[in-house]
Design a protein around this motif. Structure first.
Motif, PDB file in Angstrom:
ATOM      1  N   THR A   1      57.352  56.754  62.231  1.00  0.00           N
ATOM      2  CA  THR A   1      58.009  56.721  63.541  1.00  0.00           C
ATOM      3  C   THR A   1      59.392  57.348  63.459  1.00  0.00           C
ATOM      4  OG1 THR A   1      56.801  54.718  64.165  1.00  0.00           O
ATOM      5  CG2 THR A   1      58.811  55.220  65.397  1.00  0.00           C
ATOM      6  N   LEU A   2      60.132  57.026  62.420  1.00  0.00           N
ATOM      7  CA  LEU A   2      61.476  57.571  62.266  1.00  0.00           C
ATOM      8  C   LEU A   2      61.428  59.055  61.948  1.00  0.00           C
ATOM      9  CD1 LEU A   2      63.285  54.697  60.324  1.00  0.00           C
ATOM     10  CD2 LEU A   2      63.049  55.068  62.791  1.00  0.00           C
ATOM     11  N   GLN A   3      60.460  59.475  61.148  1.00  0.00           N
ATOM     12  CA  GLN A   3      60.327  60.902  60.885  1.00  0.00           C
ATOM     13  C   GLN A   3      60.013  61.663  62.179  1.00  0.00           C
ATOM     14  OE1 GLN A   3      57.965  62.129  57.533  1.00  0.00           O
ATOM     15  NE2 GLN A   3      58.531  60.354  56.300  1.00  0.00           N
ATOM     16  N   ALA A   4      59.190  61.073  63.022  1.00  0.00           N
ATOM     17  CA  ALA A   4      58.867  61.727  64.294  1.00  0.00           C
ATOM     18  C   ALA A   4      60.102  61.810  65.189  1.00  0.00           C
ATOM     19  CB  ALA A   4      57.745  60.969  65.001  1.00  0.00           C
ATOM     20  N   LYS A   5      60.909  60.754  65.211  1.00  0.00           N
ATOM     21  CA  LYS A   5      62.139  60.787  66.004  1.00  0.00           C
ATOM     22  C   LYS A   5      63.091  61.869  65.520  1.00  0.00           C
ATOM     23  CE  LYS A   5      62.363  55.952  67.541  1.00  0.00           C
ATOM     24  NZ  LYS A   5      63.144  54.684  67.472  1.00  0.00           N
ATOM     25  N   GLN A   6      63.045  62.135  64.221  1.00  0.00           N
ATOM     26  CA  GLN A   6      63.891  63.192  63.681  1.00  0.00           C
ATOM     27  C   GLN A   6      63.374  64.569  64.111  1.00  0.00           C
ATOM     28  OE1 GLN A   6      65.232  62.734  59.605  1.00  0.00           O
ATOM     29  NE2 GLN A   6      65.059  64.927  59.238  1.00  0.00           N
ATOM     30  N   GLY A   7      62.125  64.645  64.534  1.00  0.00           N
ATOM     31  CA  GLY A   7      61.563  65.911  64.961  1.00  0.00           C
ATOM     32  C   GLY A   7      61.018  66.741  63.825  1.00  0.00           C
ATOM     33  N   LEU A   8      60.610  66.074  62.732  1.00  0.00           N
ATOM     34  CA  LEU A   8      60.072  66.815  61.599  1.00  0.00           C
ATOM     35  C   LEU A   8      58.734  67.445  61.963  1.00  0.00           C
ATOM     36  CD1 LEU A   8      60.971  64.277  58.787  1.00  0.00           C
ATOM     37  CD2 LEU A   8      62.100  66.436  59.295  1.00  0.00           C
ATOM     38  N   PRO A   9      58.449  68.642  61.457  1.00  0.00           N
ATOM     39  CA  PRO A   9      57.252  69.380  61.904  1.00  0.00           C
ATOM     40  C   PRO A   9      55.954  68.827  61.361  1.00  0.00           C
ATOM     41  CG  PRO A   9      58.414  70.615  60.201  1.00  0.00           C
ATOM     42  CD  PRO A   9      59.291  69.447  60.548  1.00  0.00           C
ATOM     43  N   ASN A  10      55.974  68.105  60.232  1.00  0.00           N
ATOM     44  CA  ASN A  10      54.739  67.607  59.633  1.00  0.00           C
ATOM     45  C   ASN A  10      54.390  66.238  60.194  1.00  0.00           C
ATOM     46  OD1 ASN A  10      54.410  69.852  57.889  1.00  0.00           O
ATOM     47  ND2 ASN A  10      56.044  69.031  56.597  1.00  0.00           N
ATOM     48  N   PRO A  11      53.108  65.846  60.149  1.00  0.00           N
ATOM     49  CA  PRO A  11      52.728  64.534  60.697  1.00  0.00           C
ATOM     50  C   PRO A  11      53.523  63.389  60.085  1.00  0.00           C
ATOM     51  CG  PRO A  11      50.785  65.860  60.267  1.00  0.00           C
ATOM     52  CD  PRO A  11      51.943  66.617  59.695  1.00  0.00           C
ATOM     53  N   CYS A  12      53.593  63.342  58.766  1.00  0.00           N
ATOM     54  CA  CYS A  12      54.391  62.301  58.113  1.00  0.00           C
ATOM     55  C   CYS A  12      54.303  62.455  56.606  1.00  0.00           C
ATOM     56  CB  CYS A  12      53.907  60.906  58.509  1.00  0.00           C
ATOM     57  SG  CYS A  12      54.983  59.592  57.873  1.00  0.00           S
ATOM     58  N   LEU A  13      55.429  62.624  55.965  1.00  0.00           N
ATOM     59  CA  LEU A  13      55.492  62.683  54.499  1.00  0.00           C
ATOM     60  C   LEU A  13      56.151  61.391  54.045  1.00  0.00           C
ATOM     61  CD1 LEU A  13      56.803  66.353  54.091  1.00  0.00           C
ATOM     62  CD2 LEU A  13      54.443  65.571  54.245  1.00  0.00           C
ATOM     63  N   HIS A  14      55.338  60.381  53.799  1.00  0.00           N
ATOM     64  CA  HIS A  14      55.870  59.030  53.646  1.00  0.00           C
ATOM     65  C   HIS A  14      55.315  58.360  52.400  1.00  0.00           C
ATOM     66  CE1 HIS A  14      57.451  55.159  54.493  1.00  0.00           C
ATOM     67  NE2 HIS A  14      56.353  54.634  55.037  1.00  0.00           N
ATOM     68  N   GLY A  15      56.244  57.883  51.568  1.00  0.00           N
ATOM     69  CA  GLY A  15      55.879  57.120  50.385  1.00  0.00           C
ATOM     70  C   GLY A  15      56.967  56.112  50.067  1.00  0.00           C
ATOM     71  N   THR A  16      57.005  55.665  48.834  1.00  0.00           N
ATOM     72  CA  THR A  16      57.964  54.639  48.444  1.00  0.00           C
ATOM     73  C   THR A  16      58.771  55.114  47.244  1.00  0.00           C
ATOM     74  OG1 THR A  16      56.272  53.602  47.064  1.00  0.00           O
ATOM     75  CG2 THR A  16      56.557  52.730  49.296  1.00  0.00           C
ATOM     76  N   THR A  17      59.897  54.451  47.006  1.00  0.00           N
ATOM     77  CA  THR A  17      60.692  54.667  45.803  1.00  0.00           C
ATOM     78  C   THR A  17      61.087  53.308  45.238  1.00  0.00           C
ATOM     79  OG1 THR A  17      62.997  54.618  46.568  1.00  0.00           O
ATOM     80  CG2 THR A  17      61.704  56.598  47.070  1.00  0.00           C
ATOM     81  N   TYR A  18      61.510  53.321  43.995  1.00  0.00           N
ATOM     82  CA  TYR A  18      61.977  52.067  43.400  1.00  0.00           C
ATOM     83  C   TYR A  18      63.494  51.937  43.473  1.00  0.00           C
ATOM     84  CZ  TYR A  18      63.196  54.732  39.138  1.00  0.00           C
ATOM     85  OH  TYR A  18      63.737  55.609  38.241  1.00  0.00           O
ATOM     86  N   ALA A  19      64.180  52.888  44.115  1.00  0.00           N
ATOM     87  CA  ALA A  19      65.637  52.896  44.136  1.00  0.00           C
ATOM     88  C   ALA A  19      66.183  51.701  44.893  1.00  0.00           C
ATOM     89  CB  ALA A  19      66.138  54.189  44.767  1.00  0.00           C
ATOM     90  N   GLY A  20      67.341  51.222  44.457  1.00  0.00           N
ATOM     91  CA  GLY A  20      68.004  50.142  45.181  1.00  0.00           C
ATOM     92  C   GLY A  20      68.947  49.358  44.295  1.00  0.00           C
ATOM     93  N   ASP A  21      69.600  48.380  44.914  1.00  0.00           N
ATOM     94  CA  ASP A  21      70.567  47.515  44.234  1.00  0.00           C
ATOM     95  C   ASP A  21      71.663  48.353  43.579  1.00  0.00           C
ATOM     96  OD1 ASP A  21      71.685  45.107  43.355  1.00  0.00           O
ATOM     97  OD2 ASP A  21      70.583  45.171  41.456  1.00  0.00           O
ATOM     98  N   GLU A  22      72.124  49.401  44.295  1.00  0.00           N
ATOM     99  CA  GLU A  22      73.183  50.249  43.775  1.00  0.00           C
ATOM    100  C   GLU A  22      74.541  49.710  44.221  1.00  0.00           C
ATOM    101  OE1 GLU A  22      71.399  51.838  41.932  1.00  0.00           O
ATOM    102  OE2 GLU A  22      70.141  53.380  42.822  1.00  0.00           O
ATOM    103  N   HIS A  23      75.568  49.974  43.424  1.00  0.00           N
ATOM    104  CA  HIS A  23      76.901  49.463  43.721  1.00  0.00           C
ATOM    105  C   HIS A  23      77.918  50.584  43.519  1.00  0.00           C
ATOM    106  CE1 HIS A  23      75.252  45.364  43.694  1.00  0.00           C
ATOM    107  NE2 HIS A  23      74.484  45.818  42.713  1.00  0.00           N
TER     108      HIS A  23
END
Length: 873
Positions: free
Chosen positions: A601-623
C-alpha cells in the motif's frame, strides 16, 4: 562534564592497553600477560625487548600461547615504520579468549606505523616551464595515490566542468583537437559527479573526429555500466539506476595535464613518477610515499562473504511439473522464480559446504514442504502467510560436516511452492574473535581496480561489480570478516586509497573506539553488508557493533560518494559520540533497501511503477547517539549529516546529535525511502544554510516519532505515513536554550586533538546572524568558514590552555573586529586589506595562566566578518 569524564576513561583504557603511561603501571596491570615484542627490523624467534621478532613471527607464537595463557596474550609493537607488501592476516586460529584477547598494541610512548607504501626518492626536474620533477619506480608499479610530507597529492586533472563536450554513442566529442596529442589515452579517466553518485571510466582511445576535433571513446564495458545500461535491479539492492555518466566533471591522469602544484602522474609502464611540488616542498628531503598495497590487516573468520544464487543456478534440479516465471516484478531475486502446484514435486541442490539456505516466497496460497538433507528428513517448513513476502529464507540448514551434501525440498501442501534462490555456506561458521588493536597507525593503501574497470557507483561507497553487476564495496585498509569481539582502540587510519576500517561479513560485538580515521579515498568506517537482508540465523547477522568516541573526517577524498560512517543491514549497532566531518557526501549513512520493507500500500502511494517489491530485513535496534556531524555534502547532492534508509524490524533511536554546516544539497535529518520505527528526538540542527531540518519525502517512510528537536531553520517536509511529528523548536541568532546547549556540550568525542580549532568546532558559539560556507577552495583551514554581515554579531570560544590565536580572512570587503579575552577588551583589529588572504592570524596571545579562558570576536564594521578557526596552545 562528560568530555572530561570521557577523556579520563579513554586515558585509563589507553594506559591499560599499554598505549601510554609508565612502565611500572603497565607491568602491574599485565602481571599475568604473555608479552611478545616486535620491531620493524625484527628477526629471529626470541620476541623479547632486546631481540624483537617480526609481526608474523609474533602472531604465530601468540597462536601457540593462547590455550595455556592465564591473561591476555600481548604483541607489543616498537615504534617505527613497518612496510607491508600484503596484508597482515589473522584467522580463526589466531583468536584470543572471551575476556582475554590477543592484543596488538603500541609499546609505551611509541608510534608503530603499518604502511603499504614505498618511499620514493631521487627526484630530478625534467620540465622547468611546468616545474615537473621525476623519480624512477619499478616498472609496472600501480597506484592511484601519493602522499608528500603527509599531505595527499591529487592525480593530475583538467579544469572542472570543461565546456564544449557533447555525448556520443561511445563517449564524448569536442571541437578541440588538442586532445588527440595526449599520450597513453587508455590511462586517462573521465570523472562525473552527478546527484548522489560519482562515476569513473577509463578511455579506450582518443582519435580525430570525422569532422575535426577529438573523439574520446570510453572503455565499452565501463560505458555500458555507467551510461548505456546502468545497473538498476531496484529494491532491495538500489532505488534507481540514475544518474548516468552523461557529462564530464573533469578528465584525470594524463601527462599533458601536469602543471598544478600538488598533482602527480604515474607512468606505470615506464616506471616513472612525475610530481609538481607545492610551494616550500623540497623533494630532496621530502617524505614521498607511494602506496602499492591494497590492504594492511585482514582478520577473517569462516565462511567468507555469503550471497544468494538465483533459482536458475545449474546445480538446482527440479523434478515434477515445475514452471518458470520471469519478469514478475514482485521482488524476486533477479525477478524470476521456479514454481509448482503439485504435491510431491521436489527441488534438489547438491553443494559442497556446511550449510544451505533456500529463498522462497510466503503468501496465503502457499503451504508446506518437507526438507531432506542427504536423504534424511530434517524438518517440515511452511510458506503460508497473510501477505506476499519475497526472498524469504524458508529453509535454513547449518552445522553440517564440511563436504558434499544434497538438499531436497518436497512440496506437501498449499497451492504453490516457489523457489527463488540458494545461499551455500561453504565452511563452518567460525568467527575470528577476541583480538584488539591499540595505538597503531595504519596508512598507505591503494585500490587499482577502477584503473582498468572504472567505478560503477550505486550510493554511499556501495558499488556494482563491473563484471557480475552484483553489489560490492570499496575495500578497506583494515578488514574484519566474520569477526566477534574485535576491538580497535586509540588507533589511527589515515592516508588511504581505500576505505578505512570495515567490519564486514556479519561481524558481531566488535568496536572502533577512541580512534581517528581520516583522509580516506573511500568510507571511513563501514559496518555490515547489503545482500544479507533475508537472514534469519542470528549467527549470520551483523549485530552488536559499536563505533564510539572516534574522529572520522575527510572520507571520500577520491570516491566522492563515500561517507564517514556507513552501516548496511545490521542489528543493535551503536554510533555514539563520534565527530564526523568534511565529507563530500553524507556524514553517516545507516540502513539499506529503500522501500523493500514497506508494504505494498505504501509503495503504491509512492507511485512506484512495479506492483510491489516487498520483503523483510533483520535490521533494527540501532542507536545513533550524541554524534557531531558537520561540514557535509561538499561535492554531491541529496544526502545529509545523518541519512537513514530502508525499514527497521525493531525500533531504533536517533538522539542527542548535533548536525551542522550543510555545504550544498542537504537534508539535515534525512529519513529517506522506507525509513521506519525511528525515535528521533533531542537533536540540534544548525547552519543548515537553506536546507530542510527534516525531510520525510514519500509515503514509504512510516511509523517514525520525531519530537523535542531544536533547529535554526523552520523548514521541513513530511509526506510520510503514520508519522508522529512535533515541529522543531526554532532558535534565532544563536540563542540556544539550556537544553539545546547541553546537547552541544556533550556531543562528539570531546575536545579534538591538535593545535587548532576549526570554525565548526563545538567550543565555538555564534551569536547573531551567521552562516557557514564550505568547499570554498580558497585556502581556508579545513576548506570552510563561518561568516556574518551583521555588526554586533560575535563568535566566542571557550578553551583550556595558555594561549590562543584567531584565524580569519582579510579582504577589501572586511573591516574592524573587536577582541575580548576573559571579559576584558583587548582592542580592535582590522581585516581590511586590498587583496584576499586566508588563514590570517590577526590576534594572538600567549603566556596565559593554564586554565579555562574565553575569547570573543565581534564584527564592528565592513561588509563581512569571517571566522576560520583558532590556534591553541
Amino acid at each position: 562534564m562528560r568530555r572530561a569524564v570521557l577523556a579520563c576513561l579513554v586515558a585509563v583504557a589507553a594506559a591499560t592497553l599499554g598505549v601510554s603511561g609508565g612502565g611500572s603501571a603497565q607491568a602491574a596491570s599485565h602481571a599475568t600477560d604473555d608479552v611478545l615484542h616486535v620491531a620493524p627490523d625484527g628477526r629471529g624467534s626470541a620476541c623479547t625487548t632486546t631481540s624483537p621478532c617480526t609481526l608474523d613471527t609474533a602472531r604465530d607464537q601468540a597462536r601457540a600461547l593462547v590455550p595455556g595463557a592465564t591473561g591476555d596474550v600481548v604483541v607489543e609493537l616498537q615504534g617505527g615504520t613497518y612496510r607491508l607488501t600484503g596484508p597482515f592476516r589473522l584467522g580463526v586460529q589466531d583468536s584470543g579468549r572471551p575476556g582475554h584477547p590477543v592484543v596488538y598494541r603500541a609499546a609505551a610512548g611509541q608510534k608503530p606505523v603499518l604502511t603499504g607504501a614505498m618511499k620514493v626518492t631521487g627526484f630530478t626536474r625534467v620540465d622547468a616551464a611546468r616545474n615537473i620533477y621525476r623519480a624512477d619506480v619499478p616498472a609496472g608499479t600501480a597506484s592511484r595515490e601519493l602522499f608528500v610530507n603527509g599531505v595527499r597529492a591529487d592525480r593530475d586533472r583538467g579544469p572542472r566542468d570543461p565546456s564544449g563536450f557533447s555525448v556520443t554513442p561511445t563517449g564524448f566529442h569536442t571541437a578541440d583537437s588538442s586532445y588527440t596529442t595526449w599520450t597513453d589515452p587508455a590511462r586517462v579517466e573521465v570523472v562525473r559527479n552527478s546527484g548522489w553518485k560519482q562515476m569513473r571510466c577509463p578511455l579506450a582511445s582518443i582519435k580525430p573526429g570525422a569532422s575535426g576535433g577529438s573523439d574520446l571513446t570510453v572503455d565499452p564495458a565501463c560505458w555500458n555500466n555507467n551510461h548505456t545500461s546502468v545497473p538498476n535491479p531496484s529494491f532491495p539492492f538500489n532505488g534507481a539506476g540514475l544518474p548516468t555518466l552523461d557529462g564530464i566533471t573533469w578528465l584525470e591522469n594524463a601527462y599533458q595535464l601536469l602543471g598544478t602544484p600538488g598533482q602527480f602522474y604515474l607512468d606505470q609502464d615506464g616506471g616513472h613518477l612525475y610530481y609538481v611540488p607545492r610551494p616550500g616542498e623540497d623533494l630532496a628531503t621530502a617524505d614521498v610515499e607511494l602506496p602499492v598495497a591494497s590492504e594492511l590487516v585482514d582478520a577473517a573468520g569462516t565462511p567468507g562473504h555469503l550471497a544468494p544464487l538465483n533459482d536458475t543456478d545449474w546445480r538446482a534440479v527440479y523434478t515434477g511439473s515445475w514452471g518458470y516465471s520471469s519478469g514478475r516484478h514482485l521482488g524476486d531475486l533477479n525477478a524470476d522464480v521456479h514454481y509448482t502446484s503439485t504435491d510431491g514435486d521436489s527441488v534438489s541442490y547438491t553443494f559442497d559446504g556446511t550449510g544451505i539456505q533456500m529463498l522462497s516466497e510466503t503468501n496465503d496460497d502457499e503451504g508446506s514442504a518437507d526438507v531432506y538433507v542427504d536423504g534424511k528428513k530434517v524438518s517440515t517448513v511452511s510458506a503460508n502467510g497473510p501477505v506476499r513476502l519475497a526472498q524469504q529464507a524458508l529453509v535454513s540448514v547449518t552445522g553440517l560436516t564440511k563436504g558434499t551434501h544434497t538438499l531436497r525440498v518436497v512440496k506437501t501442501g498449499g497451492t504453490y511452492l516457489l523457489v527463488d534462490g540458494f545461499t551455500v555456506i561453504p565452511d563452518a561458521i567460525a568467527s575470528v574473535h577476541d583480538i584488539t588493536f591499540s595505538g597503531i597507525t595504519f596508512t598507505g593503501t591503494t585500490w587499482t581496480a577502477p584503473t582498468a574497470e572504472g567505478y560503477v557507483d550505486n550510493q554511499a561507497g556501495v558499488i556494482w561489480d563491473p563484471t557480475t553487476r552484483t553489489p560490492a564495496r570499496i575495500p578497506a585498509a583494515v578488514q574484519v570478516h566474520r569477526g566477534q569481539r574485535v576491538t580497535f582502540t586509540g588507533d589511527t587510519v589515515t592516508h588511504t586509497g581505500t576505505s578505512g576500517i570495515d567490519l564486514a561479513d556479519q561481524t558481531q560485538d566488535s568496536t572502533v573506539t577512541g580512534s581517528t580515521i581520516t583522509d580516506t579515498s573511500g568510507i571511513g568506517v563501514a559496518v555490515g553488508e547489503v545482500d544479507d537482508y533475508y537472514q534469519t540465523e542470528p549467527a549470520l547477522m551483523t549485530s552488536g557493533n559499536t563505533v564510539s568516541g572516534s574522529v572520522v573526517q575527510f572520507p571520500g577524498q577520491e570516491y566522492a560518494d563515500a561517507v564517514g560512517i556507513w552501516v548496511g543491514y545490521s542489528r543493535g549497532t551503536t554510533l555514539s559520540h563520534n565527530d564526523v566531518g568534511y565529507t563530500p557526501y553524507s556524514g553517516i549513512s545507516i540502513g539499506w533497501g529503500w522501500g523493500w520493507a514497506s508494504d505494498c500500500t505504501l509503495q503504491a502511494k509512492q507511485g512506484l511503477p512495479n506492483p510491489c517489491l516487498h520483503g523483510t530485513t533483520y535490521a533494527g535496534d540501532e542507536h545513533v547517539v550524541g554524534n557531531h556531524v558537520h561540514s557535509v555534502m561538499g561535492a554531491l547532492y541529496d544526502g545529509g549529516p545523518v541519512y537513514t534508509l530502508g525499514g527497521e524490524a525493531l525500533p531504533s533511536e536517533f538522539t542527542g546529535n548535533v548536525l551542522s554546516e550543510c555545504i550544498d544539497g542537504c537534508n539535515m535529518i534525512y529519513h529517506d525511502e522506507g525509513s521506519s520505527l525511528w525515535n528521533t528526538h533531542d537533536n540540534v540542527v544548525r547552519f543548515a544554510n537553506g536546507s530542510l531540518w527534516l525531510n520525510l519525502w514519500t509515503p514509504s517512510i512510516h511509523d517514525d516519532s520525531i519530537h523535542d528537536n531544536w533547529s535554526d531553520t523552520p523548514s521541513y517536509n513530511n509526506n510520510g505515513t503514520n508519522i508522529s511529528l512535533q515541529p522543531a523548536t526554532v532558535v534565532t541568532d544563536g540563542n540556544w536554550p539550556a537544553a539545546a546547549q547541553a546537547i552541544v556540550a556533550t556531543a562528539g568525542p570531546g575536545t579534538l586533538p591538535g593545535a587548532a580549532a576549526d570554525d565548526d568546532d563545538l567550543r565555538v558559539a555564534y551569536h547573531g546572524s551567521w552562516s557557514s560556507s564550505g568547499s570554498r577552495g580558497l585556502g581556508d583551514l579545513d576548506n570552510g568558514v563561518h561568516y556574518t554581515q551583521q555588526n554586533g554579531a560575535s563568535a566566542t570560544i571557550t578553551f583550556t590552555g595558555t594561549g590562543i590565536g584567531f584565524l580569519t580572512e582579510t579582504n577589501s570587503d572586511e573591516g574592524d573586529i573587536g577582541i575580548t579575552l576573559d571579559g576584558a577588551s583587548k582592542g580592535t583589529i582590522s581585516a581590511d586589506t586590498p587583496q584576499r588572504q586566508t588563514q590570517q592570524s590577526l590576534y594572538s596571545v600567549s603566556g596565559l595562566t593554564d586554565g579555562p579562558h574565553t575569547l570573543t570576536v565581534t564584527k564592528l564594521s565592513g561588509t563581512y566578518l569571517l571566522v576560520d578557526g583558532f590556534t591553541l596552545s
